[in-house]
Design an enzyme around this catalytic site. Structure first.
Site, PDB file in Angstrom:
ATOM      1  N   HIS A 155       0.837  -1.224   0.000  1.00  0.00           N
ATOM      2  CA  HIS A 155       0.000   0.000   0.000  1.00  0.00           C
ATOM      3  C   HIS A 155       0.860   1.258   0.000  1.00  0.00           C
ATOM      4  O   HIS A 155       0.414   2.296   0.495  1.00  0.00           O
ATOM      5  CB  HIS A 155      -0.951   0.037   1.204  1.00  0.00           C
ATOM      6  CG  HIS A 155      -1.687  -1.243   1.448  1.00  0.00           C
ATOM      7  ND1 HIS A 155      -2.937  -1.493   0.926  1.00  0.00           N
ATOM      8  CD2 HIS A 155      -1.334  -2.366   2.134  1.00  0.00           C
ATOM      9  CE1 HIS A 155      -3.335  -2.700   1.308  1.00  0.00           C
ATOM     10  NE2 HIS A 155      -2.381  -3.255   2.037  1.00  0.00           N
ATOM     11  N   SER A 276      16.388  20.859 -16.878  1.00  0.00           N
ATOM     12  CA  SER A 276      15.233  21.669 -17.234  1.00  0.00           C
ATOM     13  C   SER A 276      15.713  22.901 -17.983  1.00  0.00           C
ATOM     14  O   SER A 276      16.778  23.445 -17.687  1.00  0.00           O
ATOM     15  CB  SER A 276      14.492  22.087 -15.964  1.00  0.00           C
ATOM     16  OG  SER A 276      13.737  23.262 -16.195  1.00  0.00           O
ATOM     17  N   LYS A 282      17.452  21.182 -11.743  1.00  0.00           N
ATOM     18  CA  LYS A 282      16.718  19.938 -11.964  1.00  0.00           C
ATOM     19  C   LYS A 282      17.567  18.826 -12.565  1.00  0.00           C
ATOM     20  O   LYS A 282      18.435  19.053 -13.392  1.00  0.00           O
ATOM     21  CB  LYS A 282      15.536  20.203 -12.901  1.00  0.00           C
ATOM     22  CG  LYS A 282      14.477  21.092 -12.269  1.00  0.00           C
ATOM     23  CD  LYS A 282      13.549  20.312 -11.376  1.00  0.00           C
ATOM     24  CE  LYS A 282      12.442  19.751 -12.238  1.00  0.00           C
ATOM     25  NZ  LYS A 282      11.602  18.844 -11.497  1.00  0.00           N
ATOM     26  N   GLU A 289      10.851   7.721 -17.142  1.00  0.00           N
ATOM     27  CA  GLU A 289       9.499   8.179 -17.496  1.00  0.00           C
ATOM     28  C   GLU A 289       9.118   7.717 -18.891  1.00  0.00           C
ATOM     29  O   GLU A 289       7.971   7.348 -19.154  1.00  0.00           O
ATOM     30  CB  GLU A 289       9.435   9.708 -17.413  1.00  0.00           C
ATOM     31  CG  GLU A 289       9.523  10.212 -15.985  1.00  0.00           C
ATOM     32  CD  GLU A 289       9.767  11.723 -15.925  1.00  0.00           C
ATOM     33  OE1 GLU A 289       8.934  12.424 -15.360  1.00  0.00           O
ATOM     34  OE2 GLU A 289      10.791  12.191 -16.463  1.00  0.00           O
TER      35      GLU A 289
END
Ligand code: ARG
Length: 460
Positions: A155, A276, A282, A289
């Protein structure tokens, strides 16, 4: 050029021609189409439909076509319906009337099945090779940090401590099953359809077994109608590709989380991350992804072919041409993601302290305590309740497991023994989990070696 036309008064409408043509995507079957046609020419010679010399002329012409296919302008001005037509047109240009015999008894319906099978067999072999490499990298990563402890989750809540290497072996198992699924898809793909005609079988005495041997197929198909109607082998591959991508996507999701500042367990290699354009600080996990993102495309390919096939009347229908783009795209995504994942696994570093800290500061040791009590004779449900009370008291008084002393523990309840205090360290309790498949350090060390042996025995 067309491979039909005698019965038509008018040629095809330009719009229809553009709409139905498949050359722009089935062009990649050219090499296997030629290989299949060469074998077929030799097969025709074996039964006297072509002379040996004629077959040799055709085989040579096919070799030249393959050679020329690398030249720019090879297809220029071509208005060929598909790759099969393109190859035959080139053959006609080279061998004239002789080329008219190559299609004796052969249909594009079986030819497209043959080509797809040959192409897919090679593609699966490539994917198997990459999957093998990924599994090897996971085992190496597991060996790199033998004692590292992390919280295991259910969970997405810290549950019980496990070894990082144990977690990595979980993915090894998923990919090991995927390997088996891909091998299965290969087995079903590796069956030779030529000699089936359009749907009713060949009226020529083609030696199908000899063709299968020449093209290195395991077996021949058993029913000519099934051949024209069947794309199960493509679905098998797409399913195997989908489960592989599902596992890659979950690994990607885990590592996107684990490498975030919030978790801080993993440092992804600079080479697999992006910056970025606006925010200078970043370091984004784009490789992971994209793996997660591309998995959706592959599931889409599987769904797309299922829907294409489900209502088709027997046998071949032109709808089936729609199998190729999803197949080619899924295969491309599969091999691309496998390669990318291996690079990520090899370049990622585990920062051991953060996950060890996360395991220690939460109550991942609770189950260890309850089981120790139960080993000491306290019925498990009572032990469970007692440890629950200990956790509640600790939360109320803002104490972590390591804050307890042996005397405080026995004072809390006499069913605890002083020796149980060692279990407040998450690395301790896991030592009991020695049943096969568990996270005890010696069990995991043996599991890594056992996994390595299984990997070494895989057919490559
Ligand atoms: N391009 C076609 C396909 O991919 C080849 C088979 C054509 N057969 C036919 N009966 N029109 O399905």
């Amino acid at each position: 050029m067309k491979l039909w036309g005698g019965r038509f008064e008018e040629g095809p409408d330009k719009t229809f021609e553009e709409f139905s043509g498949s050359l722009h995507f089935d062009r990649r079957l050219l090499r296997v189409d030629i290989r299949g046609s060469q074998a077929y020419a030799e097969g025709l010679a074996r039964v006297g439909i072509l002379t040996e010399a004629e077959a040799a002329t055709l085989v040579r012409a096919f070799d030249e076509i393959l050679e020329e296919s690398h030249d720019a302008g090879f297809e220029k001005d071509a208005r060929d319906e598909d790759v099969h037509t393109l190859v035959i047109r080139k053959l006609k240009e080279k061998t004239g009337e002789l080329a008219d015999k190559i299609h004796t008894g052969r249909s594009r319906n079986e030819q497209v099945s043959l080509d797809t099978r040959l192409w897919l067999r090679g593609t699966i072999d490539h994917a198997l090779h990459l999957l093998y490499g990924l599994m090897q990298s996971l085992l190496e990563a597991a060996r790199r940090n033998p004692g590292a402890v992390v919280p295991g989750y259910t969970h997405l809540r810290r549950a019980q401590a496990v070894l990082w290497s144990h977690y990595l072996l979980a993915y090894f198992e998923m990919f090991f099953r995927d390997y088996d699924r891909l091998l299965n898809a290969r087995r079903r793909t590796n069956i030779m359809p030529l000699g089936s005609g359009a749907l009713a079988g060949s009226g020529f005495p083609i030696d199908r077994e000899a063709l299968a041997r020449a093209l290195e197929f395991q077996d021949i198909t058993r029913n000519s109608m099934d051949v024209s109607a069947d794309r199960d082998f493509v679905l098998d591959f797409l399913f195997a590709a989908s489960t592989t991508l599902l596992h890659l996507s979950r690994l990607a999701e885990d590592w996107i989380l684990y490498s975030s500042d919030e978790f801080g367990w993993l440092e992804l290699g600079d080479g697999v991350t992006s910056g970025s354009s606006l925010m200078p600080q970043k370091k984004n996990p784009d490789s992971l992804e994209l793996i997660r993102g591309k998995s959706g495309r592959v599931f889409g390919a599987l769904a797309s072919l299922f829907v294409t096939m489900k209502g088709l009347p027997m046998t071949y229908n032109r709808d089936m041409q729609e199998d190729k783009e999803p197949l080619f795209d899924a295969a491309h995504q599969l091999t691309g993601c496998l390669k990318m994942a291996q690079v990520v696994v090899e370049s990622t570093k585990l920062k051991q302290e953060r996950p060890a800290q996360a395991a220690a500061e939460s109550w991942t040791v609770a189950t260890d305590l309850a089981e120790a009590l139960s080993r000491a004779g306290v019925p498990f449900h009572q032990a469970h309740k007692l440890v629950g009370q200990l956790v509640r008291r600790s939360i109320e008084t803002n104490r972590q497991p390591a804050d307890w002393t042996a005397s405080e523990l026995t004072a809390f309840d006499s069913r605890f023994t002083g020796g149980m205090i060692t279990l407040m360290n998450p690395a301790e309790g896991m030592k009991t989990r020695t049943a096969p498949g568990g996270t005890a350090p010696e069990t995991v060390a043996a599991a890594i070696e056992e996994a390595q042996r299984r990997l070494d025995h895989l057919r490559l």
